[in-house]
Design a protein around this motif. Structure first.
Motif, PDB file in Angstrom:
ATOM      1  N   PRO A  21       0.932  -1.231  -0.031  1.00 50.30           N
ATOM      2  CA  PRO A  21      -0.018  -0.104   0.102  1.00 50.30           C
ATOM      3  C   PRO A  21       0.791   1.375  -0.128  1.00 50.30           C
ATOM      4  O   PRO A  21       0.348   2.242  -0.563  1.00 50.30           O
ATOM      5  CB  PRO A  21      -0.779  -0.291   1.297  1.00 50.30           C
ATOM      6  CG  PRO A  21      -1.046  -1.441   1.494  1.00 50.30           C
ATOM      7  CD  PRO A  21       0.292  -2.248   1.212  1.00 50.30           C
ATOM      8  N   ILE A  22       2.002   1.422   0.633  1.00 51.98           N
ATOM      9  CA  ILE A  22       2.863   2.328   0.569  1.00 51.98           C
ATOM     10  C   ILE A  22       3.388   2.845  -0.734  1.00 51.98           C
ATOM     11  O   ILE A  22       3.797   3.905  -1.125  1.00 51.98           O
ATOM     12  CB  ILE A  22       4.082   2.391   1.418  1.00 51.98           C
ATOM     13  CG1 ILE A  22       4.637   3.629   1.940  1.00 51.98           C
ATOM     14  CG2 ILE A  22       5.129   1.095   0.886  1.00 51.98           C
ATOM     15  CD1 ILE A  22       3.992   4.491   2.733  1.00 51.98           C
ATOM     16  N   ILE A  23       3.474   1.925  -1.786  1.00 53.43           N
ATOM     17  CA  ILE A  23       3.931   2.189  -3.070  1.00 53.43           C
ATOM     18  C   ILE A  23       2.734   2.814  -3.900  1.00 53.43           C
ATOM     19  O   ILE A  23       3.219   3.920  -4.712  1.00 53.43           O
ATOM     20  CB  ILE A  23       4.200   0.825  -3.847  1.00 53.43           C
ATOM     21  CG1 ILE A  23       5.265  -0.015  -2.982  1.00 53.43           C
ATOM     22  CG2 ILE A  23       4.606   1.184  -5.219  1.00 53.43           C
ATOM     23  CD1 ILE A  23       6.517   0.860  -3.183  1.00 53.43           C
ATOM     24  N   PHE A  24       1.650   2.636  -3.333  1.00 51.25           N
ATOM     25  CA  PHE A  24       0.571   3.416  -4.098  1.00 51.25           C
ATOM     26  C   PHE A  24       0.763   4.621  -3.686  1.00 51.25           C
ATOM     27  O   PHE A  24       0.231   5.867  -4.462  1.00 51.25           O
ATOM     28  CB  PHE A  24      -0.787   2.941  -3.809  1.00 51.25           C
ATOM     29  CG  PHE A  24      -0.918   1.429  -4.355  1.00 51.25           C
ATOM     30  CD1 PHE A  24      -1.546   1.525  -5.834  1.00 51.25           C
ATOM     31  CD2 PHE A  24      -1.140   0.274  -3.948  1.00 51.25           C
ATOM     32  CE1 PHE A  24      -1.515   0.343  -6.527  1.00 51.25           C
ATOM     33  CE2 PHE A  24      -1.468  -0.741  -4.516  1.00 51.25           C
ATOM     34  CZ  PHE A  24      -1.652  -0.811  -6.017  1.00 51.25           C
ATOM     35  N   GLY A  25       0.876   4.891  -2.561  1.00 50.51           N
ATOM     36  CA  GLY A  25       0.969   6.589  -1.918  1.00 50.51           C
ATOM     37  C   GLY A  25       2.198   7.142  -2.450  1.00 50.51           C
ATOM     38  O   GLY A  25       2.181   8.268  -2.784  1.00 50.51           O
ATOM     39  N   LEU A  26       3.245   6.327  -2.761  1.00 47.18           N
ATOM     40  CA  LEU A  26       4.346   7.058  -3.254  1.00 47.18           C
ATOM     41  C   LEU A  26       4.143   7.374  -4.888  1.00 47.18           C
ATOM     42  O   LEU A  26       4.821   8.426  -5.268  1.00 47.18           O
ATOM     43  CB  LEU A  26       5.588   6.316  -3.198  1.00 47.18           C
ATOM     44  CG  LEU A  26       6.306   5.868  -1.767  1.00 47.18           C
ATOM     45  CD1 LEU A  26       7.338   4.870  -1.761  1.00 47.18           C
ATOM     46  CD2 LEU A  26       6.820   7.254  -1.310  1.00 47.18           C
ATOM     47  N   ILE A  27       3.514   6.706  -5.582  1.00 45.79           N
ATOM     48  CA  ILE A  27       3.086   6.823  -6.780  1.00 45.79           C
ATOM     49  C   ILE A  27       2.276   8.292  -6.856  1.00 45.79           C
ATOM     50  O   ILE A  27       2.667   8.956  -7.839  1.00 45.79           O
ATOM     51  CB  ILE A  27       2.475   5.748  -7.617  1.00 45.79           C
ATOM     52  CG1 ILE A  27       3.557   4.571  -7.593  1.00 45.79           C
ATOM     53  CG2 ILE A  27       1.883   6.042  -8.846  1.00 45.79           C
ATOM     54  CD1 ILE A  27       2.893   3.262  -8.037  1.00 45.79           C
TER      55      ILE A  27
END
Length: 73
Positions: A21-27
């Motif tokens: 889920p953190i990757i979606f926030g970074l994107i």
């Protein structure tokens, strides 16, 4: 109502995500920063050619007002 309960009972495991889920926030943050940079790059575009904007203001003064903001009303 029993159909809803049976469907909810059949779902044992949530759908797995392709990334953490953190990757979606970074994107999303990277896209937001890129769009912010594009917006920032257009600052003060109207004042880059003051002779053109003065000529436009002189020829497109529809109501005879010198102030285009409406502050003179």
């Amino acid at each position: 109502m029993s159909v809803l309960v049976s469907v909810l009972a059949a779902v044992d495991e949530p759908a797995s995500l392709p990334f953490d889920p953190i990757i979606f926030g970074l994107i999303a943050a990277i896209i937001f920063a890129a769009l912010g940079f594009v917006t920032w790059s257009y600052r003060d575009v109207a004042n880059r050619h003051p002779q053109k904007s003065a000529k436009y203001a002189a020829t497109h003064d529809v109501h005879g007002h010198a102030d285009r903001t409406g502050a003179d009303h």
